[in-house]
Design an enzyme around this catalytic site. Structure first.
Site, short mmCIF file in Angstrom:
data_model
loop_
_atom_site.label_atom_id
_atom_site.label_comp_id
_atom_site.label_asym_id
_atom_site.label_seq_id
_atom_site.Cartn_x
_atom_site.Cartn_y
_atom_site.Cartn_z
N ASP A 20 0.72 -1.37 0.07
CA ASP A 20 -0.01 0.04 0.12
C ASP A 20 1.00 1.15 -0.03
O ASP A 20 1.93 1.31 0.80
CB ASP A 20 -0.87 -0.07 1.34
N ASP A 142 -15.41 -5.20 -0.17
CA ASP A 142 -15.13 -4.96 1.43
C ASP A 142 -16.47 -5.28 1.90
O ASP A 142 -17.47 -4.42 2.01
CB ASP A 142 -14.28 -3.71 1.67
#
Length: 258
Positions: A20, A142
């Protein structure tokens, strides 16, 4: 071995070490909270090179700046990363348009990850799959389980209820030709509590043709084998890997032999 695990033995299982990136640095957010960030010393390219040297074939790359503001920013880095490491790159963050997908693929990425837009505008994303091919798009969902047991899909950094349920959207994408689905149990993300294997078994039963990537909660190599036996075709390795809780080469060896 149960029938589901036996089926998965006939499929390739892939590991996706994750990086990330925010402000050019390798970071991890605590359950998606930009105010709760941990920074790590290696540069993104250094870390990706380490993963490649350990035998990784894929990298899961997230543009956190773009995920928040829109407008994917890592195309030059993707070019450099692919040229330097030879890794296959699956990447997303802030993907909003067909042009975004085309430009990211042109930079050398193998797959583009689409998240919130897939919840808000699934028909649009299905058109991208038709244009670019099922192997070039990964839909990332998600999910959070509510008090009734239903799996909901919040958006806007997990702060807003989209009104969409996971099962209905997965069926829609599976019927529309999606091949790669990355699914995260929000409650497990970054918590090192183990992946939600019951969720992945459910998805494998719901849409057996999908190649599901487990994401969130992997803490050790046994969790990787558990994800495979639960019907997944891959697992994203985040916090536990970057913090050295297991060695990537050991994880790869287990994943390719079990």
């Amino acid at each position: 071995m149960n029938a589901l695990a036996s089926t998965m033995q006939r499929k390739d299982f892939e590991l996706y070490p994750a990086i990330d990136v925010r402000d050019g640095r390798v970071v991890r957010l605590h359950q998606g909270d930009y105010g709760r960030e941990t920074r790590y010393a290696p540069s993104p390219l250094e870390l990706a090179s380490q993963y490649a040297d350990s035998g990784a074939r894929w990298l899961h790359l997230v543009d956190l700046d773009a995920a928040r503001e829109g407008g994917y920013t890592l195309r030059p880095f993707v070019r450099e990363l692919v040229a330097t490491t030879g890794l296959n790159v699956q990447t997303g963050g802030g993907v909003r348009s067909e042009d975004d997908v085309a430009l990211i693929l042109d930079a050398g990425a193998q797959r583009v990850v689409v998240g919130s837009l897939a919840v808000r505008e699934p028909d649009r994303v299905l058109r991208w799959i038709e244009r670019f091919g099922a192997d070039r798009v990964t839909v990332a969902l998600d999910a959070r389980q509510d008090d009734s047991g239903a799996w909901r899909l919040p958006t806007a950094g997990w702060t807003q209820d989209s009104g969409v349920e996971l099962e209905s959207l997965v069926r829609r994408f599976a019927d529309g030709g999606l091949k790669h689905l990355l699914c995260t149990d929000i409650s497990r993300d970054g918590m090192l509590a183990g992946p939600n294997l019951s969720l992945y078994r459910h998805l494998s039963t719901l849409a057996p043709a999908l190649r599901v990537q487990a994401s969130g909660g992997v803490r050790d190599i046994d969790d990787i084998e558990g994800a495979r036996d639960a019907g997944c075709a891959g697992a994203v390795l985040g916090k536990a890997l970057i913090e050295g809780r297991f060695a990537l080469n050991d994880a790869l060896q287990r994943a390719r032999s079990c």
